[in-house]
Scaffold this motif. Structure first.
Motif, mmCIF file in Angstrom:
data_model
loop_
_atom_site.group_PDB
_atom_site.id
_atom_site.type_symbol
_atom_site.label_atom_id
_atom_site.label_comp_id
_atom_site.label_asym_id
_atom_site.label_seq_id
_atom_site.Cartn_x
_atom_site.Cartn_y
_atom_site.Cartn_z
ATOM 1 N N PHE A 54 0.763 -0.863 -0.190
ATOM 2 C CA PHE A 54 -0.010 0.130 -0.239
ATOM 3 C C PHE A 54 0.842 1.184 -0.002
ATOM 4 O O PHE A 54 0.557 2.001 -0.486
ATOM 5 N N TYR A 55 1.393 1.099 1.113
ATOM 6 C CA TYR A 55 3.074 2.066 0.762
ATOM 7 C C TYR A 55 3.386 2.706 -0.548
ATOM 8 O O TYR A 55 3.573 3.106 -0.813
ATOM 9 N N VAL A 56 4.178 1.306 -0.769
ATOM 10 C CA VAL A 56 4.618 2.278 -2.067
ATOM 11 C C VAL A 56 4.005 1.687 -3.357
ATOM 12 O O VAL A 56 3.737 3.080 -4.262
ATOM 13 N N VAL A 57 3.178 1.346 -3.584
ATOM 14 C CA VAL A 57 2.347 1.503 -5.220
ATOM 15 C C VAL A 57 0.961 2.312 -4.759
ATOM 16 O O VAL A 57 1.110 3.303 -5.623
ATOM 17 N N VAL A 58 -0.168 2.651 -3.289
ATOM 18 C CA VAL A 58 -1.288 2.943 -3.429
ATOM 19 C C VAL A 58 -0.459 4.706 -3.570
ATOM 20 O O VAL A 58 -0.572 5.681 -3.962
ATOM 21 N N TYR A 59 0.538 4.625 -1.910
ATOM 22 C CA TYR A 59 0.534 6.386 -1.797
ATOM 23 C C TYR A 59 1.695 6.365 -2.827
ATOM 24 O O TYR A 59 1.376 7.691 -3.365
ATOM 25 N N THR A 60 2.722 6.489 -2.535
ATOM 26 C CA THR A 60 4.214 6.769 -3.529
ATOM 27 C C THR A 60 3.805 6.269 -5.049
ATOM 28 O O THR A 60 3.704 8.024 -5.438
ATOM 29 N N LEU A 61 3.534 5.663 -5.808
ATOM 30 C CA LEU A 61 2.707 5.452 -7.369
ATOM 31 C C LEU A 61 1.705 6.509 -7.609
ATOM 32 O O LEU A 61 1.557 6.800 -9.304
ATOM 33 N N LEU A 62 0.620 5.957 -7.168
ATOM 34 C CA LEU A 62 -0.353 6.403 -7.074
ATOM 35 C C LEU A 62 -0.549 8.638 -7.115
ATOM 36 O O LEU A 62 -1.049 8.532 -7.361
ATOM 37 N N LEU A 63 -0.259 8.088 -5.461
ATOM 38 C CA LEU A 63 -1.112 9.244 -5.096
ATOM 39 C C LEU A 63 -0.527 10.389 -4.418
ATOM 40 O O LEU A 63 -1.354 11.971 -5.063
ATOM 41 N N LYS A 64 0.430 9.752 -4.592
ATOM 42 C CA LYS A 64 2.111 11.556 -4.148
ATOM 43 C C LYS A 64 2.547 12.417 -5.370
ATOM 44 O O LYS A 64 1.871 13.702 -4.414
ATOM 45 N N ARG A 65 1.973 12.023 -6.739
ATOM 46 C CA ARG A 65 2.385 13.346 -7.116
ATOM 47 C C ARG A 65 1.432 13.838 -7.983
ATOM 48 O O ARG A 65 1.337 14.670 -9.228
ATOM 49 N N ARG A 66 0.097 12.817 -7.452
ATOM 50 C CA ARG A 66 -1.598 13.067 -8.660
ATOM 51 C C ARG A 66 -2.529 14.627 -7.499
ATOM 52 O O ARG A 66 -3.204 14.855 -8.055
ATOM 53 N N THR A 67 -2.275 14.363 -5.902
ATOM 54 C CA THR A 67 -3.400 14.365 -5.729
ATOM 55 C C THR A 67 -2.933 15.579 -4.707
ATOM 56 O O THR A 67 -2.027 14.854 -3.322
ATOM 57 N N SER A 68 -3.709 16.048 -3.684
ATOM 58 C CA SER A 68 -3.159 16.859 -2.257
ATOM 59 C C SER A 68 -3.999 16.176 -1.394
ATOM 60 O O SER A 68 -3.247 16.688 -0.389
ATOM 61 N N GLN A 69 -4.793 15.157 -1.615
ATOM 62 C CA GLN A 69 -5.444 14.773 -0.537
ATOM 63 C C GLN A 69 -4.661 13.168 -0.279
ATOM 64 O O GLN A 69 -4.849 12.113 0.500
ATOM 65 N N ASN A 70 -2.898 13.335 -1.220
ATOM 66 C CA ASN A 70 -1.986 11.966 -1.088
ATOM 67 C C ASN A 70 -1.862 11.581 0.468
ATOM 68 O O ASN A 70 -1.883 10.335 0.537
ATOM 69 N N ILE A 71 -1.455 12.185 1.768
ATOM 70 C CA ILE A 71 -0.968 11.749 2.878
ATOM 71 C C ILE A 71 -2.334 11.148 3.365
ATOM 72 O O ILE A 71 -1.975 10.905 4.257
ATOM 73 N N VAL A 72 -3.726 12.080 3.109
ATOM 74 C CA VAL A 72 -4.349 11.527 3.584
ATOM 75 C C VAL A 72 -4.689 9.558 3.532
ATOM 76 O O VAL A 72 -5.105 9.396 4.237
ATOM 77 N N TRP A 73 -5.177 9.150 2.753
ATOM 78 C CA TRP A 73 -4.953 7.988 1.633
ATOM 79 C C TRP A 73 -3.804 7.606 2.120
ATOM 80 O O TRP A 73 -3.842 6.305 3.079
ATOM 81 N N GLY A 74 -2.934 8.078 1.787
ATOM 82 C CA GLY A 74 -1.797 7.483 1.906
ATOM 83 C C GLY A 74 -1.311 6.781 3.491
ATOM 84 O O GLY A 74 -0.291 6.131 2.794
ATOM 85 N N GLY A 75 -1.740 7.777 3.964
ATOM 86 C CA GLY A 75 -1.319 7.542 5.196
ATOM 87 C C GLY A 75 -1.648 6.467 6.220
ATOM 88 O O GLY A 75 -0.889 5.855 7.130
ATOM 89 N N ALA A 76 -2.937 5.729 5.255
ATOM 90 C CA ALA A 76 -3.682 4.434 5.919
ATOM 91 C C ALA A 76 -2.245 3.294 6.219
ATOM 92 O O ALA A 76 -2.477 2.217 7.170
ATOM 93 N N ALA A 77 -1.427 3.573 5.169
ATOM 94 C CA ALA A 77 0.099 2.515 5.592
ATOM 95 C C ALA A 77 0.740 2.495 6.944
ATOM 96 O O ALA A 77 0.620 1.700 7.343
ATOM 97 N N GLY A 78 1.204 3.784 7.375
ATOM 98 C CA GLY A 78 0.912 3.805 8.748
ATOM 99 C C GLY A 78 0.779 3.876 9.222
ATOM 100 O O GLY A 78 1.159 3.858 10.910
ATOM 101 N N CYS A 79 -0.385 3.380 9.913
ATOM 102 C CA CYS A 79 -1.656 3.045 10.821
ATOM 103 C C CYS A 79 -1.280 2.038 10.867
ATOM 104 O O CYS A 79 -2.236 0.875 12.449
ATOM 105 N N MET A 80 -0.915 0.543 9.639
ATOM 106 C CA MET A 80 -0.720 -0.062 10.439
ATOM 107 C C MET A 80 0.055 -1.509 11.424
ATOM 108 O O MET A 80 -0.812 -2.262 11.811
ATOM 109 N N PRO A 81 0.779 -0.532 11.686
ATOM 110 C CA PRO A 81 1.909 -1.630 12.972
ATOM 111 C C PRO A 81 0.612 -1.642 14.493
ATOM 112 O O PRO A 81 1.205 -3.319 14.661
ATOM 113 N N VAL A 82 -0.596 -1.232 13.953
ATOM 114 C CA VAL A 82 -0.939 -1.006 15.632
ATOM 115 C C VAL A 82 -2.032 -2.626 14.743
ATOM 116 O O VAL A 82 -2.086 -3.469 16.103
#
Length: 318
Positions: free
Chosen positions: A143-171
């Motif tokens: 999710f972090y590599v494909v969804v956030y880094t490849l798909l969202l980061k350079r395309r939308t200002s909502q990148n960190i909102v949805w891409g940040g879900a990867a950082g929630c996974m440790p819990v």
């Protein structure tokens, strides 16, 4: 009279010193790919999630095994992120010293390094915890590599909102390692970090707005006015603080007190920054950024202490 030094011996020590120095540089470069400081933060939330899942202190071996697997998974995701973002990292002052941006590690080597870490972390978690934790770990990397880094980061200002879900996974991974399933408290903790991430990262992005603009990354502070950013920080902070209260039924007054007081203070500080932005006064978004780190650590420390002490849970009010 001192004994003569042979020609071979005269160069042996400097040569060995040079080899050790190069080895340290290589190791340091590969460690740099893993973004170890971010890994520390991810692990800080994993242990409290395990304590809450056990409603006490899990076995030391299980904690260590989960932390090792989680650290390897996070290192993999960060290394692969560096591979994809090498071009924009080189354009940003904040990231220009990363190993790939400086050419310290060949791109192919970094890619192999990241993929090997992903495989090792998954196998390790499968062998030492359970298949669910291993699968969730692999999903978080993807999710972090494909969804956030490849798909969202350079395309939308909502990148960190949805891409940040990867950082929630440790819990969720920590909870699954203890229980073998994903209970609703794990999803609540996931939500806490999910709603915490935008205020945390947008405060940082406000400080480095010019960096992101130069790299062509549409972080919210690049495409919106400071007032628009700060009001969204306030909104997400309110949602996050209210969301933390959903854990009260499975905790005692210790967590409840920290969640209420800490959330109220975070809300107060976000409102104060928004007021300063609206008034055109000089602001320091990094103060809110650092506060967000402290807040998350204290909140999850309260979860761990609450579970370890074992006081009666408050339960539902009805």
């Amino acid at each position: 009279m001192s004994a003569p030094v042979s020609p071979a011996g005269s160069t042996q020590t400097p040569r060995r010193a040079g080899t050790l120095q190069r080895a340290r540089q290589v190791v340091g470069a590969y460690l740099g790919l893993t973004k170890t400081r971010i890994i520390e933060q991810l692990l800080v939330v994993t242990v409290p999630a395990m304590f809450l899942a056990a409603r006490g202190v899990p076995s030391v071996w299980l904690i260590v095994a989960t932390l090792v697997g989680g650290a390897l998974a996070a290192a993999s995701a960060h290394a692969l992120n560096c591979v994809v973002d090498a071009d924009i990292d080189a354009k940003m002052k904040r990231t220009s010293r990363r190993p790939l941006a400086k050419g310290q590690v060949p791109t192919r080597n970094a890619l192999i390094f990241g993929l090997v870490l992903a495989a090792v972390s998954s196998v390790w978690l499968a062998l030492t915890t359970n298949l669910l934790a291993a699968g969730l770990s692999l999903a978080a990397i993807a999710f972090y590599v494909v969804v956030y880094t490849l798909l969202l980061k350079r395309r939308t200002s909502q990148n960190i909102v949805w891409g940040g879900a990867a950082g929630c996974m440790p819990v969720v991974i920590g909870w699954a390692a203890v229980t073998g399933d994903v209970g609703w408290p794990a999803l609540v903790m996931f939500g806490v970090i999910f709603f915490w991430t935008p205020p945390h990262f947008w405060a940082l992005a406000m400080r480095y707005r010019d960096d992101y603009a130069a790299a062509g990354v549409p972080m919210l502070p690049v495409v919106a006015t400071p007032a628009q950013v700060s009001v969204r920080i306030v909104i997400y902070t309110w949602v996050m603080a209210l969301w933390t209260l959903l854990l009260v039924p499975v905790t005692s007054w210790i967590y409840a007190a920290v969640a209420i007081v800490g959330g109220a203070y975070f809300i107060f500080r976000s409102h104060r920054m928004h007021a300063a932005v609206k008034a055109g006064r000089e602001t320091s978004p990094m103060k809110l950024f650092h506060l967000s780190n402290i807040y998350l650590c204290v909140l999850f420390a309260a979860i761990a202490v609450d579970a370890a002490v074992g006081l009666p849970v408050l339960g539902l009010p009805f």
